[in-house]
Motif scaffolding. Sequence first.
Motif, PDB file in Angstrom:
ATOM      1  N   ARG A   1       9.638  11.993   3.712  1.00  0.00           N
ATOM      2  CA  ARG A   1       9.040  13.302   4.012  1.00  0.00           C
ATOM      3  C   ARG A   1       8.684  13.973   2.693  1.00  0.00           C
ATOM      4  O   ARG A   1       9.421  13.871   1.716  1.00  0.00           O
ATOM      5  CB  ARG A   1      10.056  14.153   4.776  1.00  0.00           C
ATOM      6  CG  ARG A   1       9.738  15.617   4.881  1.00  0.00           C
ATOM      7  CD  ARG A   1       8.682  15.995   5.882  1.00  0.00           C
ATOM      8  NE  ARG A   1       9.085  15.683   7.227  1.00  0.00           N
ATOM      9  CZ  ARG A   1       8.240  15.277   8.175  1.00  0.00           C
ATOM     10  NH1 ARG A   1       6.955  15.146   7.898  1.00  0.00           N
ATOM     11  NH2 ARG A   1       8.653  15.013   9.365  1.00  0.00           N
ATOM     12  N   VAL A   2       7.565  14.668   2.636  1.00  0.00           N
ATOM     13  CA  VAL A   2       7.200  15.486   1.489  1.00  0.00           C
ATOM     14  C   VAL A   2       7.812  16.864   1.739  1.00  0.00           C
ATOM     15  O   VAL A   2       7.508  17.507   2.750  1.00  0.00           O
ATOM     16  CB  VAL A   2       5.664  15.579   1.318  1.00  0.00           C
ATOM     17  CG1 VAL A   2       5.319  16.526   0.180  1.00  0.00           C
ATOM     18  CG2 VAL A   2       5.069  14.191   1.085  1.00  0.00           C
ATOM     19  N   ALA A   3       8.673  17.297   0.858  1.00  0.00           N
ATOM     20  CA  ALA A   3       9.392  18.570   1.034  1.00  0.00           C
ATOM     21  C   ALA A   3       8.423  19.733   1.182  1.00  0.00           C
ATOM     22  O   ALA A   3       7.464  19.860   0.419  1.00  0.00           O
ATOM     23  CB  ALA A   3      10.329  18.816  -0.143  1.00  0.00           C
ATOM     24  N   GLY A   4       8.664  20.541   2.194  1.00  0.00           N
ATOM     25  CA  GLY A   4       7.877  21.748   2.397  1.00  0.00           C
ATOM     26  C   GLY A   4       6.543  21.560   3.086  1.00  0.00           C
ATOM     27  O   GLY A   4       5.780  22.520   3.220  1.00  0.00           O
TER      28      GLY A   4
ATOM     29  N   TYR B   1       0.833  -1.191   0.000  1.00  0.00           N
ATOM     30  CA  TYR B   1       0.000   0.000   0.000  1.00  0.00           C
ATOM     31  C   TYR B   1       0.870   1.244   0.000  1.00  0.00           C
ATOM     32  O   TYR B   1       1.867   1.307   0.728  1.00  0.00           O
ATOM     33  CB  TYR B   1      -0.894   0.045   1.243  1.00  0.00           C
ATOM     34  CG  TYR B   1      -1.960  -1.011   1.249  1.00  0.00           C
ATOM     35  CD1 TYR B   1      -3.188  -0.784   0.635  1.00  0.00           C
ATOM     36  CD2 TYR B   1      -1.750  -2.236   1.861  1.00  0.00           C
ATOM     37  CE1 TYR B   1      -4.177  -1.752   0.633  1.00  0.00           C
ATOM     38  CE2 TYR B   1      -2.735  -3.211   1.865  1.00  0.00           C
ATOM     39  CZ  TYR B   1      -3.942  -2.957   1.255  1.00  0.00           C
ATOM     40  OH  TYR B   1      -4.919  -3.926   1.260  1.00  0.00           O
ATOM     41  N   LEU B   2       0.491   2.208  -0.817  1.00  0.00           N
ATOM     42  CA  LEU B   2       1.067   3.539  -0.783  1.00  0.00           C
ATOM     43  C   LEU B   2       0.160   4.371   0.128  1.00  0.00           C
ATOM     44  O   LEU B   2      -1.049   4.437  -0.100  1.00  0.00           O
ATOM     45  CB  LEU B   2       1.116   4.153  -2.177  1.00  0.00           C
ATOM     46  CG  LEU B   2       1.577   5.601  -2.246  1.00  0.00           C
ATOM     47  CD1 LEU B   2       3.053   5.694  -1.925  1.00  0.00           C
ATOM     48  CD2 LEU B   2       1.291   6.180  -3.626  1.00  0.00           C
ATOM     49  N   VAL B   3       0.753   4.967   1.153  1.00  0.00           N
ATOM     50  CA  VAL B   3      -0.027   5.730   2.130  1.00  0.00           C
ATOM     51  C   VAL B   3       0.530   7.151   2.193  1.00  0.00           C
ATOM     52  O   VAL B   3       1.716   7.337   2.456  1.00  0.00           O
ATOM     53  CB  VAL B   3       0.015   5.071   3.523  1.00  0.00           C
ATOM     54  CG1 VAL B   3      -0.839   5.849   4.505  1.00  0.00           C
ATOM     55  CG2 VAL B   3      -0.445   3.615   3.443  1.00  0.00           C
ATOM     56  N   GLU B   4      -0.339   8.117   1.929  1.00  0.00           N
ATOM     57  CA  GLU B   4       0.027   9.528   2.026  1.00  0.00           C
ATOM     58  C   GLU B   4      -0.622  10.080   3.281  1.00  0.00           C
ATOM     59  O   GLU B   4      -1.837   9.946   3.463  1.00  0.00           O
ATOM     60  CB  GLU B   4      -0.459  10.290   0.804  1.00  0.00           C
ATOM     61  CG  GLU B   4       0.133   9.748  -0.492  1.00  0.00           C
ATOM     62  CD  GLU B   4      -0.557  10.280  -1.735  1.00  0.00           C
ATOM     63  OE1 GLU B   4       0.150  10.511  -2.720  1.00  0.00           O
ATOM     64  OE2 GLU B   4      -1.795  10.465  -1.702  1.00  0.00           O
ATOM     65  N   MET B   5       0.190  10.681   4.153  1.00  0.00           N
ATOM     66  CA  MET B   5      -0.313  11.209   5.422  1.00  0.00           C
ATOM     67  C   MET B   5       0.029  12.691   5.530  1.00  0.00           C
ATOM     68  O   MET B   5       1.200  13.059   5.479  1.00  0.00           O
ATOM     69  CB  MET B   5       0.314  10.460   6.593  1.00  0.00           C
ATOM     70  CG  MET B   5      -0.017   8.991   6.633  1.00  0.00           C
ATOM     71  SD  MET B   5       0.781   8.176   8.017  1.00  0.00           S
ATOM     72  CE  MET B   5       1.496   6.765   7.178  1.00  0.00           C
ATOM     73  N   ASP B   6      -0.992  13.512   5.656  1.00  0.00           N
ATOM     74  CA  ASP B   6      -0.832  14.946   5.895  1.00  0.00           C
ATOM     75  C   ASP B   6      -1.229  15.207   7.345  1.00  0.00           C
ATOM     76  O   ASP B   6      -2.353  14.900   7.741  1.00  0.00           O
ATOM     77  CB  ASP B   6      -1.721  15.774   4.966  1.00  0.00           C
ATOM     78  CG  ASP B   6      -1.350  15.604   3.501  1.00  0.00           C
ATOM     79  OD1 ASP B   6      -0.153  15.531   3.204  1.00  0.00           O
ATOM     80  OD2 ASP B   6      -2.269  15.537   2.667  1.00  0.00           O
TER      81      ASP B   6
END
Length: 96
Positions: free
Chosen positions: A45-48, A3-8
């Motif tokens: 980490r997503v930059a910024g 699974y690809l999981v994007e967490m904000d």
Amino acid sequence: MLYLVEMDVNIPESWSEEKLQDYITREKACSQGHQKSGKWVYLWRVAGKYSNVSVLDVESPDELHQIISSLPLFPYMDINVKSLCKHPNAIRETMI
């Protein structure tokens, strides 16, 4: 199952620095425990942003939910999950 999981992460502005540091410390310990188990394969980490992109290798959607919901910051996250499978044009058998 991959699974690809994007967490904000959305930290409440009302939190004190002490409370924030407590959550960050517990979040680190929890996520590193799942990484050491081999279930949480990649963490970037997503930059910024206070966001990450992760790949988890679990047995079921229930196990994925258990891992994600065990994170101390889970209640403060917007989460997007995508199920992954091998692309027929991929030259590698797996990314793990």
